[in-house]
Structure formats: C-alpha cells, structure tokens
Design an enzyme around this catalytic site. Structure first.
Site, PDB file in Angstrom:
ATOM      1  CG  HIS A 177      -5.270  -1.870  -2.714  1.00 44.29           C
ATOM      2  ND1 HIS A 177      -6.086  -1.006  -2.023  1.00 44.29           N
ATOM      3  CD2 HIS A 177      -4.540  -1.112  -3.567  1.00 44.29           C
ATOM      4  CE1 HIS A 177      -5.869   0.227  -2.466  1.00 44.29           C
ATOM      5  NE2 HIS A 177      -4.934   0.188  -3.396  1.00 44.29           N
ATOM      6  CG  ASP A 197      -2.880   3.611  -6.440  1.00 43.65           C
ATOM      7  OD1 ASP A 197      -3.941   2.987  -6.600  1.00 43.65           O
ATOM      8  OD2 ASP A 197      -2.376   3.817  -5.322  1.00 43.65           O
TER       9      ASP A 197
HETATM   10  C1  1WB Z   1      -7.341   7.018  -2.751  1.00 38.82           C
HETATM   11  C2  1WB Z   1      -6.188   6.284  -2.964  1.00 38.82           C
HETATM   12  C3  1WB Z   1      -8.562   6.381  -2.594  1.00 38.82           C
HETATM   13  C4  1WB Z   1      -6.282   4.904  -3.025  1.00 38.82           C
HETATM   14  C5  1WB Z   1      -8.624   5.016  -2.660  1.00 38.82           C
HETATM   15  O1  1WB Z   1      -9.849   4.476  -2.528  1.00 38.82           O
HETATM   16  C6  1WB Z   1      -7.499   4.278  -2.875  1.00 38.82           C
HETATM   17  C7  1WB Z   1      -7.240   8.482  -2.682  1.00 38.82           C
HETATM   18  C8  1WB Z   1     -10.019   3.098  -2.487  1.00 38.82           C
HETATM   19  O2  1WB Z   1      -6.282   9.031  -3.262  1.00 38.82           O
HETATM   20  O3  1WB Z   1      -8.083   9.100  -2.043  1.00 38.82           O
HETATM   21  C9  1WB Z   1      -5.054   4.113  -3.238  1.00 38.82           C
HETATM   22  O4  1WB Z   1      -5.137   2.943  -3.503  1.00 38.82           O
HETATM   23  O5  1WB Z   1      -3.956   4.684  -3.136  1.00 38.82           O
HETATM   24 MN    MN Z   2      -3.727   1.789  -4.458  1.00 34.77          MN
END
Ligand code: 1WB
Ligand code: MN
Length: 340
Positions: A177, A300
């Site tokens: 990830h 997600d």
């Molecule tokens: C966000 C998206 C934040 C993901 C994240 O924090 C992760 C966001 C770890 O939308 O701000 C992700 O995995 O797409």
């Molecule tokens: Mn993600």
C-alpha cells in the site's frame, strides 16, 4: 447469481498506533507523510471533517452495519498507512504484534465477515520474519501489509530479502500500500494536496514496484506474490514502455540482466485491486491486460465510501462468472480465504 463480495484493501487502526502516530506528528521531522498524519491523528490541516480516525478505529460496530447495508460479505483488513513504518524499530515491532493480535481477535469473533493482513516492522528484518511466521502459523492471518518504503528504502535492498524469502516460504502475498513518497521524491509533491492519495501515492508505489522488477529480485524469489491497489497504481498502463526501455538498459549495462521481461514479471508475480478507482474503462483495460484472475475488488474503506464502490462493480459489464471472480473468488484464492 449470488456473488460473495470480499473487499480487500480495507483499513483499520488501533488506539495504541493512533497515539504513537500523534507523537510522531508532534515531533520535528521532514517526512512526506506528516501533513496527513498530523491531519488524521492530531486533527490539523482540515482533515477533521473527514472523520477518518473514527472509521479506522471502529471495526465491529458502524463498519459491520455499513457492510450489511451494502451487501459486503467480508472485509480483508489491514493496518492503515503508514503502518508501523515511521516508528523506531522496538516500537514498530511491539505495535505490529499488538495490531496483529487485535486483528486476530476481531476475526475470531466474526470469521465470515473479516479476514486480515499482518503488519510487520521492516526496520528489523529479523524480527519481522518472526512476526510474519507467527501471524500465519499461529494467528492464521491471510497475508501481509507493507506501506511502501521504510526510511526511504525499498524492498530491492538486500537487507529486506529475508522478508521476501519468508513471504514466499509461507506462500502468502505482500500487499504494498502507498505512504508518502521517499525523501528523494518529495520535492514537487507538497503543493495542491498532491502529496498523498491524489498523486504521490501512486508514484511512490509505482517506483517501488519498478525497482523490484528491474533489480531482478523475482529471479531469486520466483513465487513471491505482490498485490498493489488503486487499480495497479498505473504500472500496467506503462508496462509496455517499462519493458522496452528496461531491455535497452539491460543491453547497455545500466540494469541487471533478468531471466524474464518486466511485463512477464508483472504478469507472474503481481495482482492488482480496484481500491479507490471506480472507473469502468480502467477496470476493463486492467482485466484485458492482466486477465480476469488477477484483478480483485476493493473499497478503500474508510477513505472511500462503500455505496459507490459496490454500485461501480454491480454496473460493470462482465459475465456473472467473471464478476464473481473480481468481487470475491480471486480474493479467496490469493488470500487463502475459506470459500463459503
Ligand atoms: C486517504 C486515502 C488517506 C488513502 C489515506 O491515509 C489513505 C485520503 C493513509 O483519501 O486522504 C488511500 O489509501 O487511498
Ligand atoms: Mn488505499
């Protein structure tokens, strides 16, 4: 046809990790993860309205209700980015073990609703391997989560090879990830919100994956399986050019000789997921490029809402048998989830 819906990139955290990330956010540092970590774990910078932290810490209450409301049978849970990879080695090892124990507890209470990927601390490859073995053999978790680089180093660095060897020997996939990019990729990213999911995350994991393939490490670990989210972080979109230019680099001695081409490694050693990309054209390309067995559905959660992720898959034009593979059948195979 009843299709089992297994979402495979679903994030959670535990209070202890959240607390440790709050400390990280208040310590001086230059990491490209800091704006997001400060936002989510210390309510700075306008992330507060997103309520991500509540969504991450809740597993058995609102999350289950959200799954029920949208017909999601199972979430494959993973400790959210940046995982334990911003901590010192001792803290990282301790918190990975704690998170894995909690995860196993959740799964034991809801064995048909949750499965999980084990965290580990790359800061100490030796202890990481021990935790990986414990997580599969004792806790019966389904694979591993790695949040891209550790201290700006990637898995092609030989110091991390014991981790790859363990994953291969245990026959479990490593899900890579994103997190904020390595120091060297930080420069143009902090502006316009480009430093995380909008752009830098894909560049970071794409860079990681290309380094792994071009280093030749898949000749050493031919059975290693890597999963990448966000519709393959666009690597398969570039793979023709990556392959062509890598063979040229091999010819002129700028890259090590490999027994397979970059495209062949991507096909053999990788699967991708749809997490956070609800674009039918991108999914169609992915399936045609990589094959129906190599694309897995994901939401997600809690960063993306469940309803549109389900509506997206429901609307996709695929035969029922093919849709069942993307929605859950492939996840059963790749992550050793017991069929119902
Ligand atoms: C966000 C998206 C934040 C993901 C994240 O924090 C992760 C966001 C770890 O939308 O701000 C992700 O995995 O797409
Ligand atoms: Mn993600």
């Amino acid at each position: 046809m009843k299709m089992r819906k297994i979402a495979v990139e679903e994030a959670f955290s535990i209070a202890e990790v959240a607390e440790a990330l709050k400390h990280v956010s208040r310590a001086p540092g230059e990491s490209s993860d800091l704006p997001l970590v400060r936002g989510i774990y210390d309510s700075q910078g306008g992330y507060g309205t997103m309520k991500f932290l509540e969504g991450l810490l809740d597993i058995e209450d609102r999350r289950l209700k959200d799954m029920d409301a949208h017909g999601v049978d199972m979430q494959l849970l993973s400790l959210t980015a940046p995982g334990v990879q911003m901590f010192d080695a001792d803290t990282a090892c301790e918190l990975a073990t704690l998170a894995n124990d909690r995860l196993a507890g959740v799964i034991s209470r809801h064995p048909t609703r949750f499965a999980g990927l084990a965290a580990f601390a790359p800061q100490s490859p030796k202890r990481a391997v021990r935790e990986m073995e414990r997580a599969i053999r004792d806790l019966k978790l389904n694979g591993f989560i790695l949040n891209s680089h550790t201290n700006s180093e990637y898995l092609d660095d030989p110091k991390y090879w014991p981790i790859l060897e363990a994953a291969e020997a245990l026959d479990r996939c490593i899900y890579i990830h994103p997190r904020g990019p390595v120091d060297g990729l930080k420069g143009p990213m902090p502006h316009y919100g480009m430093d995380s999911a909008m752009w830098a995350y894909g560049v970071e994991v794409g860079t990681h994956v290309v380094r792994m393939m071009a280093s030749g490490l898949f000749d050493r670990f031919p059975k290693l399986r890597i999963c990448i989210g966000h519709m393959g972080e666009a690597v398969h979109f570039w793979i023709w050019r990556i392959t062509f230019m890598n063979s040229r680099s091999q010819q002129i001695g700028r890259a090590p000789k490999t027994s397979l081409t970059m495209a062949e490694y991507f096909q053999r050693n990788f699967v991708i997921t749809t997490s956070g990309v609800e674009d039918p054209l991108a999914l169609d390309y992915s399936i045609r490029k990589l094959g129906i067995d190599n694309v897995l559905w994901a939401i997600d959660y809690p960063y993306q809402p469940t309803a549109p992720a389900v509506a997206f898959m429901d609307a996709v034009e695929l035969s029922p048998a093919d849709k069942a593979k993307v929605y859950g059948g492939n996840a059963e195979r790749v992550f050793h989830i017991k069929p119902v």
